[in-house]
Motif scaffolding. Structure first.
Motif, PDB file in Angstrom:
ATOM      1  N   THR A  16     -59.125  33.720 -36.558  1.00 43.23           N
ATOM      2  CA  THR A  16     -60.316  34.410 -36.070  1.00 43.23           C
ATOM      3  C   THR A  16     -61.074  33.453 -35.181  1.00 43.23           C
ATOM      4  O   THR A  16     -61.405  32.338 -35.609  1.00 43.23           O
ATOM      5  CB  THR A  16     -61.221  34.882 -37.222  1.00 43.23           C
ATOM      6  OG1 THR A  16     -60.516  35.809 -38.042  1.00 43.23           O
ATOM      7  CG2 THR A  16     -62.478  35.557 -36.676  1.00 43.23           C
ATOM      8  N   LEU A  17     -61.305  33.851 -33.942  1.00 41.92           N
ATOM      9  CA  LEU A  17     -62.133  33.057 -33.050  1.00 41.92           C
ATOM     10  C   LEU A  17     -63.578  33.238 -33.485  1.00 41.92           C
ATOM     11  O   LEU A  17     -64.074  34.367 -33.570  1.00 41.92           O
ATOM     12  CB  LEU A  17     -61.952  33.514 -31.596  1.00 41.92           C
ATOM     13  CG  LEU A  17     -62.906  32.894 -30.568  1.00 41.92           C
ATOM     14  CD1 LEU A  17     -62.733  31.387 -30.487  1.00 41.92           C
ATOM     15  CD2 LEU A  17     -62.690  33.537 -29.196  1.00 41.92           C
ATOM     16  N   LEU A  25     -63.241  37.671 -32.586  1.00 40.83           N
ATOM     17  CA  LEU A  25     -62.033  38.501 -32.594  1.00 40.83           C
ATOM     18  C   LEU A  25     -60.966  37.811 -33.430  1.00 40.83           C
ATOM     19  O   LEU A  25     -61.006  36.601 -33.636  1.00 40.83           O
ATOM     20  CB  LEU A  25     -61.530  38.767 -31.178  1.00 40.83           C
ATOM     21  CG  LEU A  25     -61.256  37.577 -30.250  1.00 40.83           C
ATOM     22  CD1 LEU A  25     -59.879  36.976 -30.469  1.00 40.83           C
ATOM     23  CD2 LEU A  25     -61.402  37.994 -28.789  1.00 40.83           C
ATOM     24  N   SER A  26     -60.007  38.583 -33.908  1.00 44.72           N
ATOM     25  CA  SER A  26     -58.881  38.049 -34.674  1.00 44.72           C
ATOM     26  C   SER A  26     -57.601  38.236 -33.867  1.00 44.72           C
ATOM     27  O   SER A  26     -57.476  39.184 -33.089  1.00 44.72           O
ATOM     28  CB  SER A  26     -58.757  38.768 -36.017  1.00 44.72           C
ATOM     29  OG  SER A  26     -59.910  38.550 -36.817  1.00 44.72           O
ATOM     30  N   VAL A  37     -50.361  35.820 -29.418  1.00 44.02           N
ATOM     31  CA  VAL A  37     -49.354  36.823 -29.063  1.00 44.02           C
ATOM     32  C   VAL A  37     -49.891  38.247 -29.206  1.00 44.02           C
ATOM     33  O   VAL A  37     -49.353  39.168 -28.597  1.00 44.02           O
ATOM     34  CB  VAL A  37     -48.080  36.664 -29.922  1.00 44.02           C
ATOM     35  CG1 VAL A  37     -47.417  35.332 -29.631  1.00 44.02           C
ATOM     36  CG2 VAL A  37     -48.390  36.782 -31.411  1.00 44.02           C
ATOM     37  N   ARG A  38     -50.971  38.428 -29.978  1.00 43.65           N
ATOM     38  CA  ARG A  38     -51.542  39.775 -30.122  1.00 43.65           C
ATOM     39  C   ARG A  38     -52.947  39.689 -30.687  1.00 43.65           C
ATOM     40  O   ARG A  38     -53.169  39.009 -31.690  1.00 43.65           O
ATOM     41  CB  ARG A  38     -50.660  40.631 -31.038  1.00 43.65           C
ATOM     42  CG  ARG A  38     -51.107  42.091 -31.145  1.00 43.65           C
ATOM     43  CD  ARG A  38     -50.046  42.922 -31.840  1.00 43.65           C
ATOM     44  NE  ARG A  38     -49.970  42.604 -33.264  1.00 43.65           N
ATOM     45  CZ  ARG A  38     -50.601  43.315 -34.216  1.00 43.65           C
ATOM     46  NH1 ARG A  38     -51.343  44.362 -33.889  1.00 43.65           N
ATOM     47  NH2 ARG A  38     -50.458  42.986 -35.481  1.00 43.65           N
ATOM     48  N   ILE A  39     -53.887  40.344 -30.025  1.00 46.95           N
ATOM     49  CA  ILE A  39     -55.242  40.468 -30.566  1.00 46.95           C
ATOM     50  C   ILE A  39     -55.243  41.644 -31.529  1.00 46.95           C
ATOM     51  O   ILE A  39     -54.845  42.763 -31.176  1.00 46.95           O
ATOM     52  CB  ILE A  39     -56.272  40.683 -29.439  1.00 46.95           C
ATOM     53  CG1 ILE A  39     -56.331  39.438 -28.542  1.00 46.95           C
ATOM     54  CG2 ILE A  39     -57.656  40.994 -30.013  1.00 46.95           C
ATOM     55  CD1 ILE A  39     -57.245  39.579 -27.340  1.00 46.95           C
ATOM     56  N   SER A  60     -58.771  40.302 -23.118  1.00 42.34           N
ATOM     57  CA  SER A  60     -57.323  40.415 -23.046  1.00 42.34           C
ATOM     58  C   SER A  60     -56.659  39.187 -23.660  1.00 42.34           C
ATOM     59  O   SER A  60     -57.277  38.118 -23.774  1.00 42.34           O
ATOM     60  CB  SER A  60     -56.873  40.552 -21.588  1.00 42.34           C
ATOM     61  OG  SER A  60     -57.123  39.341 -20.880  1.00 42.34           O
ATOM     62  N   LYS A  61     -55.403  39.347 -24.035  1.00 43.37           N
ATOM     63  CA  LYS A  61     -54.625  38.216 -24.539  1.00 43.37           C
ATOM     64  C   LYS A  61     -54.526  37.126 -23.481  1.00 43.37           C
ATOM     65  O   LYS A  61     -54.591  35.926 -23.798  1.00 43.37           O
ATOM     66  CB  LYS A  61     -53.232  38.701 -24.954  1.00 43.37           C
ATOM     67  CG  LYS A  61     -52.348  37.625 -25.545  1.00 43.37           C
ATOM     68  CD  LYS A  61     -50.982  38.172 -25.898  1.00 43.37           C
ATOM     69  CE  LYS A  61     -50.165  38.491 -24.662  1.00 43.37           C
ATOM     70  NZ  LYS A  61     -48.773  38.881 -24.999  1.00 43.37           N
TER      71      LYS A  61
END
Length: 409
Positions: A16-17, A25-26, A37-39, A60-61
């Motif tokens: 988790t940022l 976001l995680s 690789v995926r949010i 975005s990623k």
């Protein structure tokens, strides 16, 4: 012939940022490729790093990985390849991973969902940190030991030095409870630390307290470094100029400088104040011939709690000046350089200063008339800089003060 299918296995963890204790976001992160690789979840994107969120309010990623990859020590830093080999690491991103991505330039970090932490426990603004990585990234400790004698198998990676940018050898160090940034010089002259002190003496004459970061000399082992305190408070982050303009479309009718100032006013700063502070910084850069002012070493300050931009960042990082990269200083070409902002490919330093015509009401040229002698005194403190070189530098500084006076009239 039958083609053999190659299966690439990923080692995924969930992070988790965080912005302090606010989850932004995680995402799933591959420990092999060192990238998201995926949010998986976005919660408080307004608290994300400045410039990461697009105009639709999404992250975005690609933007997440851009931010993360620029958080690591650059691969271009001196001795970094040897350091990674000794630590048996493949990438400087591994250094950032080992310390949650924590920095002393902002309050962002990665919380491992397998073992979640709290900002109060992990942050380096308030908590002590190991000097191991700082010793390795700077190259020498207070006892003058060499890297060859270091036990690489016992390194404590808990340190903000894993996310410290720039190409010069440097480290954060706790000195009497204060977070202090130490920076080394280059080559036989080791001139850059003395340049920082000389620039500070100029800034004292041109600026008000708080508009610049004061530097001093710091002896650690057998070498002299420049030292400065952290320019941020515990609830602040530095937003580099590059992130202020990155991702925004520049109108055709605005110059690069006008566009940057507009972006600053868009986030709440006064345009006249921004122009005046930039004029002070670039006037100082001109006098000391700072060849390395770029979009990542000036910017603005944001409060991470309110998310309000509060001020223009004070002037810092002026050590690459006074022609420290020239070996002899005996031909005109040795004194030439291109000033980087605000023109593609750079411009002559005089042209850069002229961008701020009309914003020099603050300048008292008489207040810096004696500055060349201050440069002589500061550089004269170094045992490695020859007197002939110092005399040449002093003469050139005098010329630049005269030129600045003509431009500012």
């Amino acid at each position: 012939m039958r083609m053999r299918k190659v299966v690439v296995l990923m080692e995924l963890v969930r992070y988790t940022l965080m912005n302090k204790n606010t989850p932004v976001l995680s995402f799933e992160y591959d420990m092999q490729s060192h990238q998201a690789v995926r949010i998986t979840d976005s919660r408080n994107v307004e608290a994300a790093p400045f410039g990461m969120v697009d105009r639709h309010g999404r992250v975005s990623k690609k933007e997440l990985n851009y931010w993360w990859h620029h958080r690591a020590i650059p691969a271009s830093r001196t001795q970094i390849k040897l350091l990674l080999e000794n630590l048996k690491l493949e990438s400087t991103l591994e250094l950032a991973e080992k310390s949650f991505g924590l920095s002393l330039s902002d309050c962002y970090w990665l919380n491992d969902e397998r073992d979640p932490k709290n900002w109060d426990v992990v942050n380096f603004f308030d908590n002590d940190f190991s000097d191991d990585l700082g010793f390795l990234t700077l190259g020498q400790d207070s006892a003058g030991s060499s890297l060859n004698a270091f036990d690489y198998g016992s390194v404590n990676f808990s340190s903000p030095n894993g996310t410290l940018g720039g190409d010069l050898l440097k480290k954060w160090k706790i000195v009497r409870g204060q977070r202090v940034l130490l920076k080394s010089g280059l080559g036989a002259f080791n001139q850059e630390p003395y340049n920082e002190l000389a620039a500070t003496e100029l800034h004292r004459r041109l600026m008000e307290p708080g508009e610049f970061v004061p530097y001093w000399l710091f002896e650690d082992g057998r070498r002299v470094y420049s030292a400065c305190a952290n320019l941020l408070g515990p609830d602040e982050e530095l937003i580099p100029a590059w992130d202020v303009i990155r991702g925004a479309k520049q109108p055709n009718n605005l110059s690069d400088l006008q566009f940057y100032v507009k972006r600053c006013t868009d986030v709440g700063l006064d345009g006249h104040v921004v122009m005046t502070k930039l004029a002070k910084m670039f006037a100082g850069d001109f006098v000391v011939a700072n060849r390395d002012r770029h979009y990542r070493n000036f910017g603005i300050i944001r409060n991470v709690e309110t998310l309000k931009v509060t001020r223009v960042a004070p002037v810092f990082d002026t050590g690459s000046c006074l022609w420290s990269d020239a070996e002899f200083l005996d031909v005109p070409a040795d004194f030439l350089y291109m000033a980087k902002p605000f023109k593609m490919g750079g411009m002559r330093p005089e042209e850069q200063v002229k961008l701020f015509e009309g914003y020099f009401d603050w300048l008292d040229i008489e207040a810096i008339a004696d500055y060349p002698e201050t440069v002589r005194a500061v550089l004269g403190c170094s045992p490695n800089i020859p007197e002939r070189r110092i005399a040449t530098i002093v003469a050139e500084v005098k010329k630049r003060i005269d030129v600045l006076g003509h431009i500012a009239r």
